[in-house]
Write a protein that holds these residues in place. Structure first.
Motif, PDB file in Angstrom:
ATOM      1  N   PRO A   1      -6.855   2.704  -3.336  1.00 30.02           N
ATOM      2  CA  PRO A   1      -7.764   1.923  -4.195  1.00 30.02           C
ATOM      3  C   PRO A   1      -7.804   0.446  -3.807  1.00 30.02           C
ATOM      4  O   PRO A   1      -6.883  -0.071  -3.177  1.00 30.02           O
ATOM      5  N   ALA A   2      -8.876  -0.202  -4.222  1.00 32.54           N
ATOM      6  CA  ALA A   2      -9.108  -1.611  -3.848  1.00 32.54           C
ATOM      7  C   ALA A   2      -8.015  -2.538  -4.362  1.00 32.54           C
ATOM      8  O   ALA A   2      -7.688  -3.536  -3.716  1.00 32.54           O
ATOM      9  N   ASN A   3      -7.435  -2.216  -5.531  1.00 30.90           N
ATOM     10  CA  ASN A   3      -6.467  -3.158  -6.113  1.00 30.90           C
ATOM     11  C   ASN A   3      -5.150  -3.245  -5.346  1.00 30.90           C
ATOM     12  O   ASN A   3      -4.324  -4.108  -5.629  1.00 30.90           O
ATOM     13  N   ARG A   4      -4.946  -2.350  -4.368  1.00 31.93           N
ATOM     14  CA  ARG A   4      -3.738  -2.446  -3.549  1.00 31.93           C
ATOM     15  C   ARG A   4      -4.039  -2.909  -2.125  1.00 31.93           C
ATOM     16  O   ARG A   4      -3.123  -3.080  -1.325  1.00 31.93           O
ATOM     17  N   MET A   5      -5.299  -3.096  -1.828  1.00 29.97           N
ATOM     18  CA  MET A   5      -5.683  -3.533  -0.487  1.00 29.97           C
ATOM     19  C   MET A   5      -5.775  -5.052  -0.423  1.00 29.97           C
ATOM     20  O   MET A   5      -6.234  -5.699  -1.369  1.00 29.97           O
ATOM     21  N   LYS A   6      -5.372  -5.600   0.700  1.00 24.41           N
ATOM     22  CA  LYS A   6      -5.395  -7.062   0.854  1.00 24.41           C
ATOM     23  C   LYS A   6      -6.821  -7.608   0.815  1.00 24.41           C
ATOM     24  O   LYS A   6      -7.066  -8.709   0.319  1.00 24.41           O
ATOM     25  N   ASN A   7      -7.784  -6.836   1.349  1.00 20.35           N
ATOM     26  CA  ASN A   7      -9.184  -7.297   1.359  1.00 20.35           C
ATOM     27  C   ASN A   7      -9.932  -6.896   0.092  1.00 20.35           C
ATOM     28  O   ASN A   7     -11.143  -7.093  -0.012  1.00 20.35           O
ATOM     29  N   HIS A   8      -9.208  -6.286  -0.879  1.00 20.19           N
ATOM     30  CA  HIS A   8      -9.777  -5.903  -2.179  1.00 20.19           C
ATOM     31  C   HIS A   8     -10.929  -4.909  -2.035  1.00 20.19           C
ATOM     32  O   HIS A   8     -11.846  -4.896  -2.859  1.00 20.19           O
TER      33      HIS A   8
ATOM     34  N   GLU B   1       0.836  -1.201   0.000  1.00 15.28           N
ATOM     35  CA  GLU B   1       0.000   0.000   0.000  1.00 15.28           C
ATOM     36  C   GLU B   1       0.872   1.254   0.000  1.00 15.28           C
ATOM     37  O   GLU B   1       0.545   2.254  -0.651  1.00 15.28           O
ATOM     38  N   ILE B   2       1.988   1.206   0.733  1.00 14.13           N
ATOM     39  CA  ILE B   2       2.904   2.344   0.831  1.00 14.13           C
ATOM     40  C   ILE B   2       3.651   2.549  -0.479  1.00 14.13           C
ATOM     41  O   ILE B   2       3.714   3.659  -1.028  1.00 14.13           O
ATOM     42  N   ARG B   3       4.246   1.476  -1.016  1.00 14.82           N
ATOM     43  CA  ARG B   3       5.101   1.595  -2.190  1.00 14.82           C
ATOM     44  C   ARG B   3       4.337   2.052  -3.425  1.00 14.82           C
ATOM     45  O   ARG B   3       4.891   2.675  -4.323  1.00 14.82           O
TER      46      ARG B   3
ATOM     47  N   GLU C   1      -8.753  -2.330  14.983  1.00 17.31           N
ATOM     48  CA  GLU C   1      -8.628  -3.278  13.879  1.00 17.31           C
ATOM     49  C   GLU C   1      -8.969  -2.631  12.536  1.00 17.31           C
ATOM     50  O   GLU C   1      -8.332  -2.913  11.517  1.00 17.31           O
ATOM     51  N   MET C   2      -9.963  -1.755  12.533  1.00 21.73           N
ATOM     52  CA  MET C   2     -10.321  -1.059  11.289  1.00 21.73           C
ATOM     53  C   MET C   2      -9.209  -0.107  10.856  1.00 21.73           C
ATOM     54  O   MET C   2      -9.027   0.148   9.663  1.00 21.73           O
ATOM     55  N   ALA C   3      -8.449   0.408  11.827  1.00 17.06           N
ATOM     56  CA  ALA C   3      -7.305   1.260  11.489  1.00 17.06           C
ATOM     57  C   ALA C   3      -6.255   0.478  10.714  1.00 17.06           C
ATOM     58  O   ALA C   3      -5.507   1.041   9.908  1.00 17.06           O
ATOM     59  N   LEU C   4      -6.195  -0.834  10.945  1.00 21.00           N
ATOM     60  CA  LEU C   4      -5.281  -1.716  10.223  1.00 21.00           C
ATOM     61  C   LEU C   4      -5.928  -2.309   8.969  1.00 21.00           C
ATOM     62  O   LEU C   4      -5.337  -3.166   8.304  1.00 21.00           O
ATOM     63  N   ALA C   5      -7.157  -1.874   8.675  1.00 22.99           N
ATOM     64  CA  ALA C   5      -7.928  -2.389   7.526  1.00 22.99           C
ATOM     65  C   ALA C   5      -8.210  -3.879   7.679  1.00 22.99           C
ATOM     66  O   ALA C   5      -8.240  -4.623   6.701  1.00 22.99           O
ATOM     67  N   HIS C   6      -8.416  -4.309   8.935  1.00 20.41           N
ATOM     68  CA  HIS C   6      -8.831  -5.685   9.194  1.00 20.41           C
ATOM     69  C   HIS C   6     -10.347  -5.744   9.221  1.00 20.41           C
ATOM     70  O   HIS C   6     -11.005  -4.804   9.680  1.00 20.41           O
TER      71      HIS C   6
END
Length: 423
Positions: A297-304, A278-280, A386-391
């Motif tokens: 964007p969704a394409n860089r997030m683990k949970n899409h 996400e950073i890079r 947990e939401m801060a970590l996008a979990h």
């Protein structure tokens, strides 16, 4: 008058034979055995249309004779030596039912024969595990968001599975074959072995759904339960080495004013507690300076799923400090550009930078540092942290009612994190 009525009786009898069908008495098996007349002999009774046909050679067979669409047809039902009279009656009855429905039983039988041929060709054809595995990977690759997944599948199967089962017909693969693949790495490289097992299971499931195999999947966890020890009993999960949270501010102090791109990316990683990918891939167009939000964007997030990251005042100042340094000759919107390639940083760039500053720790570990701090030093609820970590922490039912991303509550948490880092 007597002559007239006498002739009328003869006429009735004559027309009666024409109008009324001739009823043939049902013949028994013994009666049919005694028939030697060459040609057709109707069996009679309820077996309407069933005949025994005798050739000049004496060969006897069952024939069903019928008319459909004004055309007389004959359908062989088999040799009398192979099929008994009751069986022949049943076959004739089934054929007659089709005729009554307007279906030619000969055509239907041709279709059935063709389907059987195709089925047998599929059944007896050779389908090598190696070929099916590569085909499965090609089929699934478009849905895998990470471009590294397909090469990883090919490499692990080529290294561990293909030498044992690659040239085996998928229908002949047994549990013992799967165990032979996994045994050498099950205790020493359990994470890899677990992935290989799952990939073999997916390929064989694909073969089963395609009709290349009829037996149960030998690579399933259930099939292997008695042959391999439980992974949880032999493999200890190794967590990412995390820098203790009370040591993170000192590290950030070293990174904050650095002109090294990987250091700057590490600083942004610590400030936002986000993943390396996400950073890079962060772009200036994703930063909303006015509302202090980073739209990932969704394409860089683990949970899409797209994610809104609230940015603290300190983080905004940090990013604004990077703006004047964007003098790359390449037209790019990336915040962190590799000075060597002119593209985004590699996944090893951040780790190598951290190794020189604090060896023994991982980039991903900063997320653990943040989570440990939020649990021990704040009173924010579990789901906020947990939401801060996008979990994802909510059940499907809860998600149906709780549709907010709680941005403002997370903003307060991230501002407190920044205050702690800059204390």
């Amino acid at each position: 008058q007597a002559h007239f009525y006498g002739n009328l009786g003869s006429i009735r009898t004559f027309f009666g034979h024409i109008i009324m069908p001739k009823i043939i008495a049902s013949k028994t098996a013994k009666q049919l055995e005694r028939i030697n007349k060459i040609g057709y002999t109707a069996v009679g009774g309820d077996a309407n249309g069933l005949n025994i046909y005798i050739k000049a050679t004496g060969l006897r067979s069952w024939v069903f004779r019928f008319s459909i669409n004004g055309k007389r047809c004959e359908m062989g039902l088999g040799l009398c030596a192979d099929i008994s009279l009751p069986e022949a009656r049943k076959l004739a009855s089934e054929a007659r039912d089709l005729v009554n429905q307007g279906i030619n039983p000969i055509d239907k039988r041709k279709v059935a024969i063709q389907e059987t041929i195709i089925k047998n060709e599929t059944k007896y054809a050779t389908h090598l595990f190696k070929d099916l595995a590569l085909k499965y990977i090609d089929n699934k690759s478009p849905e895998w968001r990470n471009h590294k997944v397909a090469p990883q599948w090919r490499e692990t199967l080529k290294t561990y599975a293909f030498p044992i089962i690659g040239n085996k017909d998928v229908k002949n693969i047994t549990v013992h074959d799967i165990v032979e693949v996994l045994n050498p790495i099950w205790l020493t490289k359990n994470s890899t072995a677990t992935r290989v097992r799952g990939r073999m299971e997916n390929v064989i499931d694909y073969a089963i759904s395609a009709g290349y195999r009829s037996e149960a999947n030998p690579a399933s966890q259930k099939a292997l339960r008695a042959h391999l020890p439980k992974a949880s009993k032999v493999h200890t999960v190794k967590h990412h080495a995390a820098l203790p949270y009370d040591e993170v501010p000192a590290l950030l102090n070293l990174l904050y004013d650095s002109t090294v791109v990987s250091h700057q990316a590490l600083a942004f990683t610590i400030l936002t507690a986000k993943r390396s990918n996400e950073i890079r891939g962060a772009c200036w167009g994703e930063i909303d300076f006015e509302n202090k939000i980073w739209n990932i964007p969704a394409n860089r997030m683990k949970n899409h799923k797209p994610h809104r990251e609230p940015l603290s005042p300190q983080t905004i100042l940090f990013l604004k400090g990077l703006l004047p340094s964007l003098n790359s000759p390449l037209e790019t919107d990336l915040i962190f550009v590799s000075p060597y390639r002119g593209t985004k940083l590699s996944d090893m760039a951040l780790l190598e930078a951290l190794k020189h500053l604090r060896p023994g720790f991982t980039v991903h570990g900063f997320r653990s540092s943040f989570r440990q701090w939020s649990a021990e030093q704040t009173d924010y609820g579990h789901h906020i942290c947990e939401m801060a970590l996008a979990h994802s922490v909510l059940t499907n039912v809860e998600l149906a009612y709780q549709r907010s991303d709680l941005l403002e509550k997370r903003r307060l948490l991230m501002e407190d994190w920044s205050d702690f880092l800059f204390k």
